[in-house]
Design a protein around this motif. Sequence first.
Motif, short mmCIF file in Angstrom:
data_model
loop_
_atom_site.label_atom_id
_atom_site.label_comp_id
_atom_site.label_asym_id
_atom_site.label_seq_id
_atom_site.Cartn_x
_atom_site.Cartn_y
_atom_site.Cartn_z
N ARG A 39 -46.55 25.11 -14.55
CA ARG A 39 -45.13 25.34 -14.84
C ARG A 39 -44.39 24.04 -14.51
O ARG A 39 -44.42 23.57 -13.37
CB ARG A 39 -44.60 26.50 -14.00
N GLU A 56 -39.07 20.53 -10.95
CA GLU A 56 -39.82 21.62 -10.33
C GLU A 56 -41.17 21.74 -11.05
O GLU A 56 -41.21 21.93 -12.27
CB GLU A 56 -39.06 22.95 -10.43
N GLN A 99 -41.50 25.51 -8.60
CA GLN A 99 -40.64 26.42 -9.35
C GLN A 99 -40.12 27.51 -8.43
O GLN A 99 -40.84 28.02 -7.57
CB GLN A 99 -41.41 27.05 -10.50
N LYS A 269 -41.01 27.90 -21.02
CA LYS A 269 -39.56 27.75 -21.20
C LYS A 269 -39.23 27.97 -22.67
O LYS A 269 -39.62 27.19 -23.54
CB LYS A 269 -39.09 26.36 -20.77
#
Length: 384
Positions: A39, A56, A99, A269
């Motif tokens: 991520r 992040e 994250q 995302k």
Amino acid sequence: MAEYVFTSESVCEGHPDKVADQISDSVLDALIAKDPQSRVACETLVTTGMAFVAGEITTDAYVDIPRIVRNTIKGIGYTDARMGFDYQTCAVVTSIDEQSPDIAMGVNQTAEREQGAGDQGIMFGYACNETESLMPLSISLAHKLAQRLSETRKNLELPFLRPDGKTQVSVIYKNGVPDRISTIVIAAQHDSKAPNEEIRKGIIENVIEPVVPKELLKNTDYHINATGRFVLGGPLADCGLTGRKIIVDTYGGVGSHGGGCFSGKDPSKVDRSASYMARHIAKNIVAAELADSCEVQLAYAIGVADPVSVYIDCRDTNKVPVERMCSMIREVFDMRPRAIIDYLDLKRPIYKKTAAYGHFGRSDPDFTWESTSRADELRDLAGL
């Protein structure tokens, strides 16, 4: 509206904002190559003598971010300290966190919950039949001119060029159809010794004429380095930031934009993955000849898999009622985040090359969202 002019711009890979985009996507590629479940929300700032990477990241992989940054800058062409920014001497600063668990809770797939959207937001995709790539003519030509500038720099056809540069194309439309190019604007960074006339002649003969179809160059005005000098460029002259060229990245100002950038973001995302899917849907609609142009809007809520809305605008060029078209695309395309990722095969290190010269309208097979493989299915459903 019998006649009007529409303009789009592009930028070269050495433009400071594009340097930042390419660094962010290079970090993403390195991580996703080792851990496809990474991520990543990676932001980059470049300025005189420095690249600052923040964001992040949650991953099981380890990558050498400073090395990635320097290799990316080197590949772009900033290899000489006299440019005020180069891969060997620039400082690389990083500030990386994980994250937020509040986001991960809604995005991570579990036995009880399917993968939801990584954020709320609206995403748009667009296609039209003005070019073979089903992109607007102005942005298509602007990208090709920017790419050609970089080619002539790297292959030493125009050895006086430097990495920074911008292009802009103004198209005259008559009755909604491109008629000719009224103006081409090019700003090309160059060394301090190149005479203006040599730069102008070289760009017209080696960049514009090989790229723009001759029939479109009728009484076209050229503005090439209109101030007369472009020696200081790149991060020395302007601070660059990830995500600041979202119109260059998409459709050159044609249609709408949801506001979210792409670079540095993994496909969980929806700013990125759903925008790619919306382009794929719009392109297949136009390829199926259901409309001459098509804009698709998808909207999501964080942690929720299904889009909260699907909207289509064909600017009255559609051959099928829009309501019918909306139901058709819901039947043909699965627009849940996990389904998009699997369908477009997005967990691969393919993103650095998207970070310059546009995310859409390219024939690279890794750009799976450019496929028109569902056009026949849509045409059959429409009964055409």
